[in-house]
Design a protein around this motif. Structure first.
Motif, mmCIF file in Angstrom:
data_model
loop_
_atom_site.group_PDB
_atom_site.id
_atom_site.type_symbol
_atom_site.label_atom_id
_atom_site.label_comp_id
_atom_site.label_asym_id
_atom_site.label_seq_id
_atom_site.Cartn_x
_atom_site.Cartn_y
_atom_site.Cartn_z
ATOM 1 N N ALA A 44 -5.336 -6.764 -2.630
ATOM 2 C CA ALA A 44 -5.769 -6.245 -1.326
ATOM 3 C C ALA A 44 -7.141 -6.726 -0.892
ATOM 4 C CB ALA A 44 -5.731 -4.717 -1.329
ATOM 5 N N THR A 45 -7.961 -7.256 -1.799
ATOM 6 C CA THR A 45 -9.268 -7.756 -1.374
ATOM 7 C C THR A 45 -9.153 -9.108 -0.688
ATOM 8 O OG1 THR A 45 -9.699 -8.840 -3.499
ATOM 9 C CG2 THR A 45 -10.458 -6.554 -3.241
ATOM 10 N N TYR A 50 -9.241 -1.386 9.472
ATOM 11 C CA TYR A 50 -8.725 -1.637 8.117
ATOM 12 C C TYR A 50 -9.860 -2.182 7.263
ATOM 13 C CZ TYR A 50 -5.931 -3.706 4.336
ATOM 14 O OH TYR A 50 -5.401 -4.040 3.120
ATOM 15 N N ALA A 82 -7.739 -2.650 -5.030
ATOM 16 C CA ALA A 82 -8.697 -2.184 -4.033
ATOM 17 C C ALA A 82 -8.377 -0.775 -3.557
ATOM 18 C CB ALA A 82 -8.714 -3.129 -2.832
ATOM 19 N N ASP A 83 -9.430 -0.110 -3.072
ATOM 20 C CA ASP A 83 -9.298 1.081 -2.247
ATOM 21 C C ASP A 83 -9.214 0.616 -0.799
ATOM 22 O OD1 ASP A 83 -9.531 3.298 -4.114
ATOM 23 O OD2 ASP A 83 -11.601 2.636 -4.414
ATOM 24 N N ILE A 84 -8.241 1.136 -0.064
ATOM 25 C CA ILE A 84 -8.064 0.770 1.336
ATOM 26 C C ILE A 84 -8.341 1.991 2.216
ATOM 27 C CG2 ILE A 84 -6.351 0.127 3.092
ATOM 28 C CD1 ILE A 84 -5.013 -1.624 1.024
ATOM 29 N N THR A 87 -0.910 -6.342 4.554
ATOM 30 C CA THR A 87 -0.592 -5.312 3.569
ATOM 31 C C THR A 87 0.544 -4.454 4.128
ATOM 32 O OG1 THR A 87 -2.854 -5.234 2.722
ATOM 33 C CG2 THR A 87 -1.466 -3.335 2.264
ATOM 34 N N THR A 140 -4.651 -7.626 7.760
ATOM 35 C CA THR A 140 -5.875 -7.027 7.226
ATOM 36 C C THR A 140 -7.082 -7.272 8.120
ATOM 37 O OG1 THR A 140 -6.239 -8.992 5.860
ATOM 38 C CG2 THR A 140 -5.041 -7.157 4.858
ATOM 39 N N ALA A 175 -10.976 -2.890 2.844
ATOM 40 C CA ALA A 175 -10.575 -2.863 1.436
ATOM 41 C C ALA A 175 -11.805 -3.099 0.565
ATOM 42 C CB ALA A 175 -9.522 -3.918 1.165
ATOM 43 N N SER A 202 -5.743 6.631 3.508
ATOM 44 C CA SER A 202 -6.359 5.780 2.490
ATOM 45 C C SER A 202 -5.345 5.458 1.405
ATOM 46 C CB SER A 202 -7.587 6.462 1.886
ATOM 47 O OG SER A 202 -7.237 7.736 1.337
ATOM 48 N N LYS A 220 -13.038 -3.527 -3.515
ATOM 49 C CA LYS A 220 -12.580 -3.797 -4.881
ATOM 50 C C LYS A 220 -12.914 -2.646 -5.826
ATOM 51 C CE LYS A 220 -13.275 -7.000 -8.756
ATOM 52 N NZ LYS A 220 -14.032 -8.180 -9.244
ATOM 53 N N GLY A 268 0.800 -1.217 0.000
ATOM 54 C CA GLY A 268 0.000 0.000 0.000
ATOM 55 C C GLY A 268 0.830 1.263 0.000
#
Length: 392
Positions: free
Chosen positions: A172-173, A202, A219-221, A178, A197, A204, A165, A206, A135
């Motif tokens: 990441a999904t 935390y 992914a957005d985290i 991470t 994770t 994540a 973020s 998709k 990340g």
């Protein structure tokens, strides 16, 4: 298994490998051809990752080779690059999974972790017991990560609180850990953290509707006051310069993968030309088709030669940021040309998944952009040429 150089390896670079490396390369090729190629178009079309293949994929040892803690035998950076090529010439998404798992996540622990951290995590990740992600990129910070990182890390005694973020994070999904890069609020320096994770705060999500590397689960985290112990900070990550050490290695790997994508599209075009008939003969007999194929092979050969030399420099300890940056920028640009020519040689069928060139054509756009855009890599090289930074 008998070693046989690829026909697209026009100058025979694969013959530089030792016998043990050649045998290992053939295992990778056999797996990609026999197990991945028959199914990958369907996964690509559905934008799903073939999770069921992870155990058998990692049994080929593709995640073990770079690290003293896991490698089955001494091997060269040229071998590891050719393995990346072999994966990508069948499917760039599976190669990207390994690029994240081995190159970015395991690479971060190897380069920036303590010996205790390397001993704990690298064997688990090489076997697939633990899946990793990396990340760094953020919604508002990509090319300017060295200065513009907004994710923060605040130390409170023996723990750190991470807030911020990340975006475009591969694996990441479904990753177990991470590697999160965050700016220390005390000294303003970027540091790395191994973040399970399952840690509270935390999450994540998709990224949908991609046109490239569709099986890769980017992914957005969100990091909402995620607390990790000091023992999970990468003990040798003290500034972005340490992060850059990881990127130097992975950029060279992406250069190799881009050659593999070009090879995959080229091989699809050659096979198609041998079968397709127009004007009463195979299109392989047409001058303009041969011209396109010759241009493809020229790009592939030049790019492979650059990658071989940059990898040799890595083994010699002389590779610098500008070397991997030049390879990544040049080879991905040549890849982009090559997949377009390969698709062009197939006419309308070149946009149909059944003939494979379409998948390589689309996937090339992702490789062209990630691990540093062409422009950013050009500026890294330009700084080496002129002695002047021109990033802003």
């Amino acid at each position: 298994m008998t070693f046989e150089p690829l026909a697209s390896d026009f100058l025979g670079f694969e013959t530089l490998l030792t016998g043990q490396e050649q045998d290992a390369l053939m295992r990778v090729r056999s797996y990609m051809e026999g197990t991945v190629r028959p199914v990958i178009n369907d996964y690509w079309e559905r934008a799903e990752f073939p999770h069921d293949l992870i155990p058998s994929f990692l049994e080929t040892d593709v995640a073990r080779y770079p690290f003293a803690e896991t490698r089955p035998f001494e091997n060269s950076a040229v071998f590891r690059g050719l393995a990346a090529l072999e994966m990508s010439r069948v499917d760039a998404s599976m190669a990207t999974f390994i690029g994240v798992q081995e190159g970015l996540a395991m690479g971060s622990i190897s380069v920036c972790g303590s010996q205790e951290q390397r001993d704990e995590w690298l064997p688990k990740m090489a076997s697939g017991e633990v899946i990793g992600a990396f990340g760094l990129t953020e919604p508002l910070s990509g090319s300017d990560s060295a200065r513009g990182l907004r994710t923060t890390a605040t130390r409170n005694g023996d723990t750190w609180t991470l807030t911020g973020s990340k975006r475009w994070i591969g694996n990441a999904t479904f990753s177990d850990i991470t590697i999160i890069w965050a700016k220390d609020t005390a000294d303003g320096q970027v540091k790395g953290f191994i973040v399970p994770t399952s840690t509270p705060g935390y999450s994540a999500t998709k990224i949908e509707r991609k046109i490239a590397l569709r099986p890769v689960q980017n992914a957005d985290i969100t990091l909402d006051k995620v607390v990790v112990p000091e023992s999970m900070r990468l003990q040798n990550s003290r500034s972005f310069r340490d992060t850059a050490k990881v990127l130097r290695l992975t950029r060279a790997a992406v250069a190799w993968s881009s050659v593999g994508v070009a090879v995959g599209a080229y091989e699809a075009a050659v096979a198609y030309a041998a079968e397709r008939e127009q004007f009463g003969k195979k299109i392989a007999e047409h001058q303009l088709v041969q011209d396109l194929l010759a241009k493809c092979l020229g790009n592939i050969t030049a790019s492979m030669a650059m990658c071989v030399r940059v990898s040799q420099m890595a083994d010699e300890g002389t590779q610098r940021d500008e070397h991997s940056a030049l390879a990544k920028g040049f080879c991905t640009a040549r890849m982009r040309e090559t997949v377009a020519w390969a698709r062009e040689s197939m006419g309308g069928n070149g946009i149909v998944l059944d003939y494979e060139a379409a998948r390589f054509f689309a996937d090339a756009e992702a490789l062209y952009s990630y691990e540093g855009t062409r422009e950013m890599n050009a500026l890294i090289v330009g700084r080496a040429i002129t002695g002047k930074a021109a990033f802003v």
